[in-house]
Write a protein that holds these residues in place. Sequence first.
Motif, short mmCIF file in Angstrom:
data_model
loop_
_atom_site.label_atom_id
_atom_site.label_comp_id
_atom_site.label_asym_id
_atom_site.label_seq_id
_atom_site.Cartn_x
_atom_site.Cartn_y
_atom_site.Cartn_z
N LEU A 88 6.31 10.10 5.30
CA LEU A 88 5.85 9.91 3.94
C LEU A 88 6.47 8.65 3.36
N LEU A 89 5.61 7.71 2.92
CA LEU A 89 6.08 6.47 2.32
C LEU A 89 5.65 6.40 0.86
N LEU A 90 6.59 6.10 -0.03
CA LEU A 90 6.30 5.98 -1.45
C LEU A 90 6.47 4.52 -1.89
N PRO A 91 5.37 3.80 -2.10
CA PRO A 91 5.45 2.41 -2.57
C PRO A 91 6.00 2.37 -3.99
N LYS A 92 6.15 1.19 -4.52
CA LYS A 92 6.66 1.03 -5.88
C LYS A 92 5.73 1.68 -6.90
N ASP A 93 4.44 1.62 -6.65
CA ASP A 93 3.47 2.22 -7.55
C ASP A 93 3.43 3.73 -7.31
N PRO A 94 3.88 4.55 -8.28
CA PRO A 94 3.91 6.00 -8.09
C PRO A 94 2.54 6.65 -8.03
N LYS A 95 1.51 5.86 -8.26
CA LYS A 95 0.14 6.40 -8.22
C LYS A 95 -0.48 6.25 -6.84
N THR A 96 0.35 5.93 -5.87
CA THR A 96 -0.10 5.80 -4.48
C THR A 96 0.95 6.37 -3.54
N PHE A 97 0.55 6.65 -2.32
CA PHE A 97 1.51 6.95 -1.26
C PHE A 97 0.83 6.68 0.09
N MET A 98 1.62 6.62 1.13
CA MET A 98 1.10 6.36 2.47
C MET A 98 1.71 7.33 3.46
N LEU A 99 1.04 7.49 4.58
CA LEU A 99 1.57 8.24 5.71
C LEU A 99 1.61 7.28 6.87
N ALA A 100 2.79 7.10 7.44
CA ALA A 100 2.97 6.14 8.53
C ALA A 100 3.23 6.86 9.84
N PHE A 101 2.72 6.25 10.90
CA PHE A 101 2.86 6.79 12.24
C PHE A 101 3.36 5.67 13.14
N PRO A 102 4.66 5.39 13.09
CA PRO A 102 5.23 4.25 13.82
C PRO A 102 5.40 4.50 15.30
N GLU A 103 4.31 4.83 15.96
CA GLU A 103 4.32 5.01 17.41
C GLU A 103 4.36 3.64 18.08
N ASP A 104 4.11 3.65 19.38
CA ASP A 104 3.99 2.39 20.09
C ASP A 104 2.71 1.69 19.63
N LYS A 105 2.55 0.45 19.97
CA LYS A 105 1.45 -0.38 19.50
C LYS A 105 0.08 0.26 19.72
N GLN A 106 -0.09 0.99 20.79
CA GLN A 106 -1.39 1.57 21.13
C GLN A 106 -1.71 2.83 20.34
N ASN A 107 -0.70 3.46 19.76
CA ASN A 107 -0.92 4.73 19.08
C ASN A 107 -0.56 4.75 17.60
N MET A 108 -0.02 3.68 17.06
CA MET A 108 0.44 3.69 15.68
C MET A 108 -0.71 3.78 14.68
N GLY A 109 -0.34 4.13 13.45
CA GLY A 109 -1.34 4.21 12.40
C GLY A 109 -0.71 4.23 11.01
N LEU A 110 -1.55 4.01 10.00
CA LEU A 110 -1.10 4.01 8.61
C LEU A 110 -2.28 4.41 7.74
N SER A 111 -2.09 5.40 6.87
CA SER A 111 -3.14 5.82 5.96
C SER A 111 -2.66 5.69 4.52
N PHE A 112 -3.60 5.46 3.61
CA PHE A 112 -3.28 5.11 2.22
C PHE A 112 -4.04 6.00 1.25
N TYR A 113 -3.34 6.46 0.20
CA TYR A 113 -3.91 7.37 -0.78
C TYR A 113 -3.56 6.94 -2.20
N ALA A 114 -4.45 7.24 -3.15
CA ALA A 114 -4.24 6.88 -4.54
C ALA A 114 -4.72 8.01 -5.45
N ASP A 115 -4.29 7.99 -6.70
CA ASP A 115 -4.68 9.06 -7.62
C ASP A 115 -6.05 8.81 -8.25
N LYS A 116 -6.69 7.72 -7.88
CA LYS A 116 -8.04 7.40 -8.33
C LYS A 116 -8.89 7.11 -7.09
#
Length: 203
Positions: A118-146
Amino acid sequence: MALPWALAVLSLFPLLDAHSPTCTNFSVPITNATLDQVSGKWFYIASVFHLPEYKESTKKIQAAFFYFAPNHEEDTLLLREYTTIGNQCIYNSSSVKVDRENGTLAKFAEGKVHFGYLLLPKDPKTFMLAFPEDKQNMGLSFYADKPEATKEQMEQFYEHLACMGMDKSEVIYSDEKKDLCEPLEKQHEEERKKGERPKADTV
Protein backbone atom coordinates in the motif's frame (compact mmCIF):
# COMPACT_ATOMS: atom_id res chain seq x y z
CA MET A 1 -18.91 -14.84 -12.34
CA ALA A 2 -16.62 -12.44 -10.52
CA LEU A 3 -13.02 -12.26 -11.63
CA PRO A 4 -10.37 -13.93 -9.49
CA TRP A 5 -8.74 -11.56 -7.02
CA ALA A 6 -5.52 -11.48 -9.01
CA LEU A 7 -7.35 -10.20 -12.07
CA ALA A 8 -9.87 -7.86 -10.47
CA VAL A 9 -9.74 -4.22 -9.51
CA LEU A 10 -7.12 -4.70 -6.84
CA SER A 11 -4.97 -7.04 -8.91
CA LEU A 12 -2.55 -8.49 -6.38
CA PHE A 13 -0.16 -11.29 -7.27
CA PRO A 14 2.34 -13.27 -5.16
CA LEU A 15 5.55 -11.51 -4.23
CA LEU A 16 7.74 -14.54 -4.67
CA ASP A 17 11.07 -12.75 -4.40
CA ALA A 18 10.29 -9.08 -3.89
CA HIS A 19 13.06 -6.56 -4.39
CA SER A 20 13.18 -3.11 -2.81
CA PRO A 21 13.70 -0.40 -5.43
CA THR A 22 15.88 2.48 -4.27
CA CYS A 23 13.35 5.09 -5.41
CA THR A 24 10.76 4.42 -2.70
CA ASN A 25 10.08 2.50 0.48
CA PHE A 26 7.60 -0.30 -0.10
CA SER A 27 7.44 -1.38 3.53
CA VAL A 28 5.90 1.60 5.32
CA PRO A 29 3.97 0.36 8.39
CA ILE A 30 0.19 0.61 8.25
CA THR A 31 -1.50 2.35 11.19
CA ASN A 32 -5.12 2.95 12.18
CA ALA A 33 -4.79 6.39 10.60
CA THR A 34 -3.70 4.71 7.36
CA LEU A 35 -6.71 2.42 7.38
CA ASP A 36 -9.03 5.34 8.05
CA GLN A 37 -7.45 7.25 5.17
CA VAL A 38 -8.23 4.48 2.68
CA SER A 39 -11.71 3.80 3.98
CA GLY A 40 -14.67 4.76 1.82
CA LYS A 41 -15.31 4.78 -1.91
CA TRP A 42 -12.50 4.60 -4.48
CA PHE A 43 -12.27 4.49 -8.25
CA TYR A 44 -9.80 2.40 -10.24
CA ILE A 45 -7.97 4.86 -12.52
CA ALA A 46 -5.07 3.09 -14.19
CA SER A 47 -2.44 0.37 -13.90
CA VAL A 48 0.59 -1.27 -15.45
CA PHE A 49 1.30 -4.99 -15.22
CA HIS A 50 4.19 -6.76 -16.89
CA LEU A 51 2.92 -10.28 -16.40
CA PRO A 52 1.14 -10.97 -19.75
CA GLU A 53 -1.90 -12.79 -18.37
CA TYR A 54 -2.62 -10.01 -15.85
CA LYS A 55 -2.01 -7.33 -18.44
CA GLU A 56 -4.53 -8.90 -20.80
CA SER A 57 -7.10 -9.32 -18.05
CA THR A 58 -6.70 -5.73 -16.91
CA LYS A 59 -7.47 -4.58 -20.44
CA LYS A 60 -10.92 -6.15 -20.06
CA ILE A 61 -11.81 -3.88 -17.13
CA GLN A 62 -13.84 -1.03 -18.59
CA ALA A 63 -14.51 0.76 -15.30
CA ALA A 64 -14.46 -0.08 -11.60
CA PHE A 65 -15.04 1.35 -8.15
CA PHE A 66 -15.05 -0.17 -4.69
CA TYR A 67 -15.48 0.44 -0.98
CA PHE A 68 -13.02 -0.23 1.83
CA ALA A 69 -14.34 -0.59 5.39
CA PRO A 70 -11.57 -1.10 7.98
CA ASN A 71 -11.73 -3.31 11.05
CA HIS A 72 -8.91 -2.11 13.29
CA GLU A 73 -9.16 -4.95 15.80
CA GLU A 74 -9.00 -7.72 13.20
CA ASP A 75 -6.58 -5.89 10.87
CA THR A 76 -8.83 -6.38 7.86
CA LEU A 77 -10.55 -4.34 5.19
CA LEU A 78 -14.01 -5.31 3.98
CA LEU A 79 -13.91 -4.93 0.21
CA ARG A 80 -17.05 -4.34 -1.85
CA GLU A 81 -16.16 -3.98 -5.53
CA TYR A 82 -18.15 -3.10 -8.63
CA THR A 83 -16.42 -3.90 -11.91
CA THR A 84 -17.69 -3.36 -15.45
CA ILE A 85 -16.35 -6.03 -17.79
CA GLY A 86 -17.73 -7.07 -21.15
CA ASN A 87 -20.53 -4.52 -20.83
CA GLN A 88 -21.85 -6.05 -17.63
CA CYS A 89 -21.51 -5.18 -13.97
CA ILE A 90 -19.88 -7.68 -11.64
CA TYR A 91 -20.24 -7.26 -7.89
CA ASN A 92 -18.18 -9.06 -5.27
CA SER A 93 -17.44 -8.68 -1.56
CA SER A 94 -14.47 -10.13 0.28
CA SER A 95 -12.04 -9.52 3.13
CA VAL A 96 -8.52 -8.15 2.72
CA LYS A 97 -5.91 -8.91 5.37
CA VAL A 98 -3.69 -6.06 6.54
CA ASP A 99 -0.06 -6.69 7.53
CA ARG A 100 0.68 -3.54 9.49
CA GLU A 101 4.41 -4.16 9.90
CA ASN A 102 5.16 -4.95 6.26
CA GLY A 103 2.71 -2.41 4.83
CA THR A 104 0.91 -4.95 2.67
CA LEU A 105 -2.63 -5.96 1.83
CA ALA A 106 -3.29 -9.63 1.21
CA LYS A 107 -6.06 -11.96 0.14
CA PHE A 108 -6.28 -15.71 -0.14
CA ALA A 109 -7.63 -16.80 -3.53
CA GLU A 110 -7.32 -19.90 -5.68
CA GLY A 111 -4.99 -21.61 -3.23
CA LYS A 112 -2.52 -18.72 -3.02
CA VAL A 113 -1.96 -15.68 -0.86
CA HIS A 114 -1.75 -12.55 -3.02
CA PHE A 115 0.09 -9.46 -1.74
CA GLY A 116 0.42 -5.80 -2.69
CA TYR A 117 2.23 -2.92 -0.98
CA LEU A 118 0.00 0.00 0.00
CA LEU A 119 1.45 3.35 -1.11
CA LEU A 120 0.05 6.68 0.07
CA PRO A 121 1.13 9.65 -2.11
CA LYS A 122 1.12 13.20 -0.79
CA ASP A 123 -2.42 13.66 -2.07
CA PRO A 124 -4.70 11.89 0.46
CA LYS A 125 -7.37 11.56 -2.21
CA THR A 126 -5.33 8.88 -3.97
CA PHE A 127 -3.45 5.70 -3.20
CA MET A 128 -1.54 3.02 -5.08
CA LEU A 129 -0.80 -0.68 -4.81
CA ALA A 130 2.73 -1.63 -5.79
CA PHE A 131 4.07 -5.01 -6.78
CA PRO A 132 7.87 -4.66 -6.82
CA GLU A 133 8.59 -8.04 -8.33
CA ASP A 134 11.29 -8.68 -10.88
CA LYS A 135 11.08 -6.71 -14.14
CA GLN A 136 8.91 -9.32 -15.85
CA ASN A 137 6.28 -9.51 -13.11
CA MET A 138 6.12 -6.09 -11.46
CA GLY A 139 3.08 -3.85 -11.46
CA LEU A 140 1.51 -0.67 -10.11
CA SER A 141 -2.17 0.29 -9.84
CA PHE A 142 -3.64 3.71 -9.07
CA TYR A 143 -6.88 4.76 -7.34
CA ALA A 144 -8.62 8.06 -6.59
CA ASP A 145 -11.72 9.24 -4.74
CA LYS A 146 -13.17 10.60 -8.00
CA PRO A 147 -13.74 8.74 -11.29
CA GLU A 148 -11.29 11.07 -13.04
CA ALA A 149 -7.90 11.93 -11.56
CA THR A 150 -6.38 15.39 -11.89
CA LYS A 151 -3.25 16.08 -13.89
CA GLU A 152 -1.30 16.52 -10.66
CA GLN A 153 -2.56 13.21 -9.28
CA MET A 154 -1.63 11.38 -12.47
CA GLU A 155 1.87 12.84 -12.30
CA GLN A 156 2.35 11.14 -8.93
CA PHE A 157 1.43 7.84 -10.54
CA TYR A 158 3.78 8.42 -13.48
CA GLU A 159 6.65 9.30 -11.13
CA HIS A 160 6.25 6.01 -9.28
CA LEU A 161 6.12 4.17 -12.60
CA ALA A 162 9.40 5.74 -13.63
CA CYS A 163 10.97 4.81 -10.28
CA MET A 164 10.02 1.19 -10.80
CA GLY A 165 11.44 1.19 -14.31
CA MET A 166 8.09 1.10 -16.12
CA ASP A 167 7.02 3.37 -18.96
CA LYS A 168 4.06 5.73 -19.24
CA SER A 169 3.22 4.18 -22.61
CA GLU A 170 2.37 0.91 -20.82
CA VAL A 171 -0.48 2.40 -18.77
CA ILE A 172 -3.94 0.89 -19.13
CA TYR A 173 -6.69 3.35 -18.19
CA SER A 174 -10.27 2.85 -17.05
CA ASP A 175 -13.18 4.76 -18.60
CA GLU A 176 -15.89 5.95 -16.22
CA LYS A 177 -18.25 6.54 -19.15
CA LYS A 178 -18.44 2.77 -19.57
CA ASP A 179 -19.49 2.14 -15.97
CA LEU A 180 -22.64 0.01 -15.73
CA CYS A 181 -22.58 -0.59 -11.98
CA GLU A 182 -24.25 2.56 -10.67
CA PRO A 183 -27.78 1.05 -10.74
CA LEU A 184 -26.63 -2.01 -8.77
CA GLU A 185 -24.79 0.21 -6.29
CA LYS A 186 -28.00 2.21 -5.70
CA GLN A 187 -29.95 -1.01 -5.27
CA HIS A 188 -27.47 -2.20 -2.66
CA GLU A 189 -27.67 1.10 -0.81
CA GLU A 190 -31.44 0.76 -0.62
CA GLU A 191 -31.07 -2.78 0.68
CA ARG A 192 -28.69 -1.60 3.40
CA LYS A 193 -31.13 1.08 4.49
CA LYS A 194 -33.71 -1.69 4.91
CA GLY A 195 -31.25 -3.81 6.87
CA GLU A 196 -30.78 -6.33 4.09
CA ARG A 197 -27.40 -7.77 3.08
CA PRO A 198 -26.43 -7.25 -0.60
CA LYS A 199 -25.56 -10.44 -2.42
CA ALA A 200 -22.95 -11.06 -5.09
CA ASP A 201 -24.58 -10.23 -8.38
CA THR A 202 -24.03 -9.69 -12.08
CA VAL A 203 -26.13 -7.36 -14.21
